[in-house]
Design a protein around this motif. Structure first.
Motif, mmCIF file in Angstrom:
data_model
loop_
_atom_site.group_PDB
_atom_site.id
_atom_site.type_symbol
_atom_site.label_atom_id
_atom_site.label_comp_id
_atom_site.label_asym_id
_atom_site.label_seq_id
_atom_site.Cartn_x
_atom_site.Cartn_y
_atom_site.Cartn_z
ATOM 1 N N MET A 93 0.829 -1.211 0.000
ATOM 2 C CA MET A 93 0.000 0.000 0.000
ATOM 3 C C MET A 93 0.862 1.258 0.000
ATOM 4 S SD MET A 93 -3.125 -0.636 -0.502
ATOM 5 C CE MET A 93 -3.826 0.975 -0.160
ATOM 6 N N ASP A 94 2.023 1.184 0.611
ATOM 7 C CA ASP A 94 2.952 2.314 0.579
ATOM 8 C C ASP A 94 3.418 2.557 -0.861
ATOM 9 O OD1 ASP A 94 4.532 4.358 1.907
ATOM 10 O OD2 ASP A 94 6.282 3.072 1.490
ATOM 11 N N LYS A 95 3.769 1.490 -1.575
ATOM 12 C CA LYS A 95 4.162 1.602 -2.988
ATOM 13 C C LYS A 95 3.001 2.133 -3.821
ATOM 14 C CE LYS A 95 7.156 -2.474 -2.923
ATOM 15 N NZ LYS A 95 7.274 -3.839 -3.463
ATOM 16 N N TYR A 96 1.814 1.588 -3.560
ATOM 17 C CA TYR A 96 0.617 1.977 -4.302
ATOM 18 C C TYR A 96 0.316 3.464 -4.103
ATOM 19 C CZ TYR A 96 -4.248 1.865 -5.917
ATOM 20 O OH TYR A 96 -5.419 2.107 -6.585
ATOM 21 N N SER A 97 0.401 3.919 -2.866
ATOM 22 C CA SER A 97 0.093 5.330 -2.584
ATOM 23 C C SER A 97 1.099 6.268 -3.254
ATOM 24 C CB SER A 97 0.024 5.582 -1.080
ATOM 25 O OG SER A 97 1.281 5.425 -0.475
ATOM 26 N N LYS A 98 2.358 5.867 -3.299
ATOM 27 C CA LYS A 98 3.373 6.688 -3.983
ATOM 28 C C LYS A 98 3.109 6.729 -5.482
ATOM 29 C CE LYS A 98 6.927 6.111 -0.515
ATOM 30 N NZ LYS A 98 8.089 5.345 -0.073
ATOM 31 N N LYS A 99 2.753 5.570 -6.036
ATOM 32 C CA LYS A 99 2.461 5.480 -7.471
ATOM 33 C C LYS A 99 1.262 6.361 -7.843
ATOM 34 C CE LYS A 99 0.776 1.911 -10.565
ATOM 35 N NZ LYS A 99 0.442 0.487 -10.649
ATOM 36 N N LYS A 100 0.252 6.405 -6.974
ATOM 37 C CA LYS A 100 -0.966 7.176 -7.234
ATOM 38 C C LYS A 100 -0.897 8.601 -6.699
ATOM 39 C CE LYS A 100 -3.448 3.832 -9.029
ATOM 40 N NZ LYS A 100 -4.024 3.888 -10.343
ATOM 41 N N VAL A 128 -10.656 -7.647 -3.220
ATOM 42 C CA VAL A 128 -10.533 -6.263 -2.772
ATOM 43 C C VAL A 128 -11.814 -5.535 -3.160
ATOM 44 C CG1 VAL A 128 -9.185 -4.135 -2.872
ATOM 45 C CG2 VAL A 128 -8.026 -6.352 -3.140
ATOM 46 N N LEU A 129 -12.532 -5.066 -2.141
ATOM 47 C CA LEU A 129 -13.744 -4.285 -2.373
ATOM 48 C C LEU A 129 -13.435 -2.814 -2.135
ATOM 49 C CD1 LEU A 129 -16.381 -6.554 -0.575
ATOM 50 C CD2 LEU A 129 -15.744 -6.520 -2.996
ATOM 51 N N VAL A 130 -14.178 -1.958 -2.823
ATOM 52 C CA VAL A 130 -13.948 -0.519 -2.723
ATOM 53 C C VAL A 130 -15.238 0.176 -2.316
ATOM 54 C CG1 VAL A 130 -13.116 1.536 -3.926
ATOM 55 C CG2 VAL A 130 -12.234 -0.711 -4.577
ATOM 56 N N ASP A 131 -15.110 1.045 -1.299
ATOM 57 C CA ASP A 131 -16.203 1.909 -0.851
ATOM 58 C C ASP A 131 -15.891 3.317 -1.323
ATOM 59 O OD1 ASP A 131 -17.935 3.626 0.519
ATOM 60 O OD2 ASP A 131 -17.092 3.172 2.489
ATOM 61 N N GLU A 132 -16.716 3.833 -2.225
ATOM 62 C CA GLU A 132 -16.621 5.229 -2.658
ATOM 63 C C GLU A 132 -17.969 5.911 -2.467
ATOM 64 O OE1 GLU A 132 -13.544 5.732 -6.132
ATOM 65 O OE2 GLU A 132 -14.813 3.991 -6.613
ATOM 66 N N SER A 133 -18.818 5.297 -1.636
ATOM 67 C CA SER A 133 -20.165 5.814 -1.398
ATOM 68 C C SER A 133 -20.119 7.128 -0.647
ATOM 69 C CB SER A 133 -20.983 4.816 -0.580
ATOM 70 O OG SER A 133 -21.166 3.628 -1.292
ATOM 71 N N GLY A 134 -21.103 7.961 -0.950
ATOM 72 C CA GLY A 134 -21.238 9.218 -0.240
ATOM 73 C C GLY A 134 -21.838 9.000 1.138
ATOM 74 N N LYS A 135 -22.246 10.080 1.737
ATOM 75 C CA LYS A 135 -22.821 10.016 3.079
ATOM 76 C C LYS A 135 -24.133 9.238 3.044
ATOM 77 C CE LYS A 135 -20.593 14.290 4.354
ATOM 78 N NZ LYS A 135 -20.675 15.636 4.810
ATOM 79 N N GLY A 136 -24.429 8.565 4.143
ATOM 80 C CA GLY A 136 -25.655 7.775 4.238
ATOM 81 C C GLY A 136 -25.363 6.413 4.826
ATOM 82 N N LYS A 138 -5.593 -4.118 -11.274
ATOM 83 C CA LYS A 138 -4.944 -5.424 -11.407
ATOM 84 C C LYS A 138 -3.702 -5.537 -10.531
ATOM 85 C CE LYS A 138 -6.749 -6.321 -15.972
ATOM 86 N NZ LYS A 138 -6.480 -6.564 -17.375
ATOM 87 N N SER A 139 -2.958 -4.465 -10.414
ATOM 88 C CA SER A 139 -1.739 -4.485 -9.602
ATOM 89 C C SER A 139 -2.069 -4.719 -8.128
ATOM 90 C CB SER A 139 -0.990 -3.157 -9.779
ATOM 91 O OG SER A 139 0.068 -3.069 -8.868
ATOM 92 N N LEU A 140 -3.036 -3.987 -7.622
ATOM 93 C CA LEU A 140 -3.432 -4.108 -6.216
ATOM 94 C C LEU A 140 -4.051 -5.487 -5.950
ATOM 95 C CD1 LEU A 140 -3.499 -2.517 -3.565
ATOM 96 C CD2 LEU A 140 -5.761 -1.708 -4.202
ATOM 97 N N ASN A 141 -4.920 -5.935 -6.841
ATOM 98 C CA ASN A 141 -5.536 -7.259 -6.695
ATOM 99 C C ASN A 141 -4.474 -8.356 -6.713
ATOM 100 O OD1 ASN A 141 -8.087 -6.101 -6.657
ATOM 101 N ND2 ASN A 141 -8.406 -6.385 -8.845
ATOM 102 N N GLY A 142 -3.522 -8.232 -7.626
ATOM 103 C CA GLY A 142 -2.459 -9.228 -7.739
ATOM 104 C C GLY A 142 -1.584 -9.270 -6.497
ATOM 105 N N SER A 143 -1.232 -8.107 -5.992
ATOM 106 C CA SER A 143 -0.411 -8.045 -4.776
ATOM 107 C C SER A 143 -1.125 -8.696 -3.602
ATOM 108 C CB SER A 143 -0.077 -6.593 -4.422
ATOM 109 O OG SER A 143 0.750 -6.022 -5.391
#
Length: 177
Positions: A55-62, A143-151, A162-167
């Motif tokens: 996740m440290d690598k991922y955050s730097k990449k993004k 890997v599930l992602v929450d991008e939901s707004g308030k509620g 694919k990179s994150l899923n593979g890792s």
């Protein structure tokens, strides 16, 4: 002669009976051993540390900063969702269907989706965020992602990265990354 023959039959019967008795005891002992199931834990400190590095690598990449839920201090998103409390308080849906999901730090099979790790990035202060839920589901990492707004309804989607899923898969299956 008949006496010797009769005694031989009796002796063989006793030996055979005691042999059966011993076999049934060993069968009983092995069935007792096999009936004791050890619940496998799918997540441990070593895997958690590997994911933190990824996740440290991922955050730097993004060029983004991700905050990890440490298992003690609640993790709040800009959508006012607080993990892990949200699992009990809110309704989680995947592909429009309600799912059983919850914090399960060792993957003990308490839910359909056992959440092993949580990482959040707040994009804006008005509720935009990206929260990764690293889960164990049907004997597979997901890997599930929450991008939901308030509620109180959290609409999740499966990560397409694919990179994150593979890792994450490599970590779960013990492969070198």
């Amino acid at each position: 002669m008949k006496k010797i023959l009769l005694m031989s039959v009796v002796a063989l019967s006793l030996v055979g009976a005691s042999g059966c008795s011993n076999n049934s005891n060993s069968t009983n002992n092995s069935s007792v051993k096999s009936s004791k199931t050890v619940q496998k834990k799918h997540w441990d400190k070593k895997k958690d540390q590997k994911l933190a590095k990824e996740m440290d690598k991922y955050s730097k990449k993004k060029s983004q900063t991700y905050t990890k839920y440490d298992g003690k201090n609640k993790l709040s998103t800009s959508a006012n969702r607080i993990y892990p409390d949200a699992f009990k308080k809110d309704t989680f849906k995947l592909n429009g269907k309600k799912i059983s999901i919850g914090w399960s730090p060792q993957g003990e099979h308490h839910y359909d989706y056992d959440v092993l790790a949580i990482y959040n990035h707040d994009l804006t202060k008005d509720g935009q965020h990206k929260t990764f839920l690293f889960c164990w589901h049907n004997q597979k990492p997901i890997v599930l992602v929450d991008e939901s707004g308030k509620g109180n309804v959290v609409n999740l989607h499966v990560s397409q990265d694919k990179s994150l899923n593979g890792s994450f898969s490599n970590i779960m299956y013990g492969e070198n990354i």
